[in-house]
Write a protein that holds these residues in place. Structure first.
Motif, PDB file in Angstrom:
ATOM      1  N   SER A   2       0.801  -1.220   0.000  1.00 57.57           N
ATOM      2  CA  SER A   2       0.000   0.000   0.000  1.00 57.57           C
ATOM      3  C   SER A   2       0.836   1.273   0.000  1.00 57.57           C
ATOM      4  N   TRP A   3       2.167   1.145   0.146  1.00 56.27           N
ATOM      5  CA  TRP A   3       3.023   2.312   0.288  1.00 56.27           C
ATOM      6  C   TRP A   3       4.186   2.248  -0.691  1.00 56.27           C
ATOM      7  N   ARG A   4       4.611   3.418  -1.142  1.00 57.28           N
ATOM      8  CA  ARG A   4       5.850   3.540  -1.908  1.00 57.28           C
ATOM      9  C   ARG A   4       6.933   4.008  -0.953  1.00 57.28           C
ATOM     10  N   GLU A   5       8.071   3.329  -0.945  1.00 58.64           N
ATOM     11  CA  GLU A   5       9.170   3.749  -0.088  1.00 58.64           C
ATOM     12  C   GLU A   5      10.097   4.667  -0.873  1.00 58.64           C
ATOM     13  N   LYS A  20       0.011   4.628  -1.948  1.00 60.18           N
ATOM     14  CA  LYS A  20      -0.253   4.390  -3.365  1.00 60.18           C
ATOM     15  C   LYS A  20      -1.671   4.817  -3.741  1.00 60.18           C
ATOM     16  N   ARG A  21      -2.606   4.672  -2.819  1.00 58.46           N
ATOM     17  CA  ARG A  21      -3.985   5.117  -3.035  1.00 58.46           C
ATOM     18  C   ARG A  21      -4.426   5.867  -1.805  1.00 58.46           C
ATOM     19  N   TRP A  22      -5.285   6.894  -2.018  1.00 60.70           N
ATOM     20  CA  TRP A  22      -5.708   7.735  -0.896  1.00 60.70           C
ATOM     21  C   TRP A  22      -7.075   8.322  -1.222  1.00 60.70           C
ATOM     22  N   ASP A  45     -14.087   7.287  -0.784  1.00 59.76           N
ATOM     23  CA  ASP A  45     -14.294   6.200   0.186  1.00 59.76           C
ATOM     24  C   ASP A  45     -13.191   5.147   0.150  1.00 59.76           C
ATOM     25  N   VAL A  46     -12.043   5.454  -0.484  1.00 54.88           N
ATOM     26  CA  VAL A  46     -10.919   4.516  -0.475  1.00 54.88           C
ATOM     27  C   VAL A  46     -10.483   4.274   0.966  1.00 54.88           C
ATOM     28  N   PRO A  47     -10.314   3.016   1.388  1.00 52.29           N
ATOM     29  CA  PRO A  47      -9.910   2.766   2.781  1.00 52.29           C
ATOM     30  C   PRO A  47      -8.487   3.248   3.040  1.00 52.29           C
ATOM     31  N   PRO A  62      -1.811  12.635   2.904  1.00 52.38           N
ATOM     32  CA  PRO A  62      -2.397  13.759   2.162  1.00 52.38           C
ATOM     33  C   PRO A  62      -3.728  14.198   2.763  1.00 52.38           C
ATOM     34  N   PRO A  63      -4.316  15.281   2.210  1.00 53.75           N
ATOM     35  CA  PRO A  63      -5.604  15.754   2.735  1.00 53.75           C
ATOM     36  C   PRO A  63      -6.696  14.695   2.620  1.00 53.75           C
ATOM     37  N   LEU A  64      -7.649  14.787   3.530  1.00 53.19           N
ATOM     38  CA  LEU A  64      -8.780  13.853   3.587  1.00 53.19           C
ATOM     39  C   LEU A  64     -10.094  14.621   3.575  1.00 53.19           C
ATOM     40  N   PRO A  65     -11.188  13.981   3.130  1.00 52.54           N
ATOM     41  CA  PRO A  65     -12.507  14.597   3.327  1.00 52.54           C
ATOM     42  C   PRO A  65     -12.754  14.843   4.812  1.00 52.54           C
TER      43      PRO A  65
END
Length: 319
Positions: A2-5, A20-22, A45-47, A62-65
């Motif tokens: 789920s993460w890029r290093e 990778k997704r947010w 709604d991406v977890p 990053p920013p969130l709703p």
């Protein structure tokens, strides 16, 4: 995964892990890891991803709703309990809310697009900010002046200018938002200068260099991380000053090695035994010796002074 290093570097705010997704928000924002604009349009709604397991280091959130911020706060608390740290990107409105988690950095893109620095008047002292440097909008000293004045109203804080990497679609959208008068500059203007912005920020009493957040580490690893941080800062400045590239890349390579090694570099330096460390270049070795001896490096301070020197000030060689 789920993460890029990433290799932690000042130009990317010391981020080790980027998602990778947010979840998407309804406003454009600046991606601090990629140095590009993220436009609205994704799925909100991406977890949230599970915390990275490779190591505990600085993660970029990053920013969130708005309706998912409490979920993010619980995520940060759990990660900090495990020894990690979070760089939390917020907008000007959220920055006014008290918090005890993460390192907050305010993305000023939304205010910049409407040319309104006034909300910054209430920004708490010490909260860091990032001003995207965009041709036609924020590429010249005259355009920075009201933003720097507002950011300096509550004293010294970290304020970094980021020259955004724009695609042709980005430029079209910026021109649509900014009006016809900015079209020529957005498409054909000179690239903004991060160095000129850093000079202007320093003159305004602000700190134009990102501070690396701490993580929980054993003493030897903490000492090595501090040396790695200074090596990376020096390498970044070296390359920005267009000094010999091989030496600058050697400093950045030494930073990566210093963070990973099992050796106690500070102890080796104080004992005069750094000669056994083959991956330290002469410049990197000098910097480590200075930093280990006194907690500062004259070489690094000269690089910093040179980078911030007035444009008409003769630059002294630091080699």
């Amino acid at each position: 995964m789920s993460w890029r290093e990433l290799a932690p570097e000042p130009a990317r705010h010391w981020i080790r892990f980027a998602p990778k997704r947010w979840p998407a928000t309804g406003s454009p924002s600046l991606d601090l890891a990629e140095r590009r604009i993220v436009w609205p349009g994704g799925a909100p709604d991406v977890p949230l991803p599970e915390p990275p397991v490779a190591r505990r280091d600085l993660v970029y959130l990053p920013p969130l709703p708005r309706d998912r911020r409490s979920e993010r706060e619980r995520w940060i608390v759990d990660y900090e309990r495990q020894g990690g740290a979070a760089l939390v990107q917020v907008d000007g409105e959220e920055a006014l809310e008290p918090t005890a988690t993460g390192t907050r950095v305010v993305d000023l893109l939304a205010q910049l697009l409407v040319r309104d620095p006034s909300p910054l008047a209430g920004l708490p002292g010490g909260v860091a900010a990032v001003l995207p440097l965009l041709p036609g909008l924020s590429s010249e000293a005259e355009a920075w002046r009201p933003w720097l004045a507002a950011l300096a109203a509550h004293g010294r804080r970290q304020v970094c200018g980021v020259a955004v990497e724009l695609t042709p679609p980005d430029r079209r959208r910026l021109s649509e938002l900014s009006g016809e008068e900015a079209w020529e500059a957005i498409f054909h203007g000179e690239a903004p200068s991060e160095r000129e912005f850093a000079r202007a920020a320093a003159r305004a009493g602000l700190d134009p260099f990102p501070v690396r957040p701490e993580v929980a580490l054993a003493p030897r690893r903490r000492r090595n991380r501090e040396l790695a941080t200074r090596l990376a800062e020096a390498g970044d400045l070296w390359l920005r000053l267009r000094l010999p590239e091989a030496d600058g890349q050697a400093l950045l390579a030494a930073a990566r090695h210093a963070e990973a090694t099992a050796l106690d570099l500070a102890s080796l330096a104080r004992e005069g035994n750094l000669g056994v460390v083959s991956w330290l270049s002469p410049v990197a070795r000098e910097l480590v010796v200075e930093q280990a001896a006194s907690g500062r490096s004259d070489r690094f301070e000269r690089l910093k002074e040179q980078y911030l020197a007035a444009a008409d000030t003769p630059e002294e060689a630091v080699e």
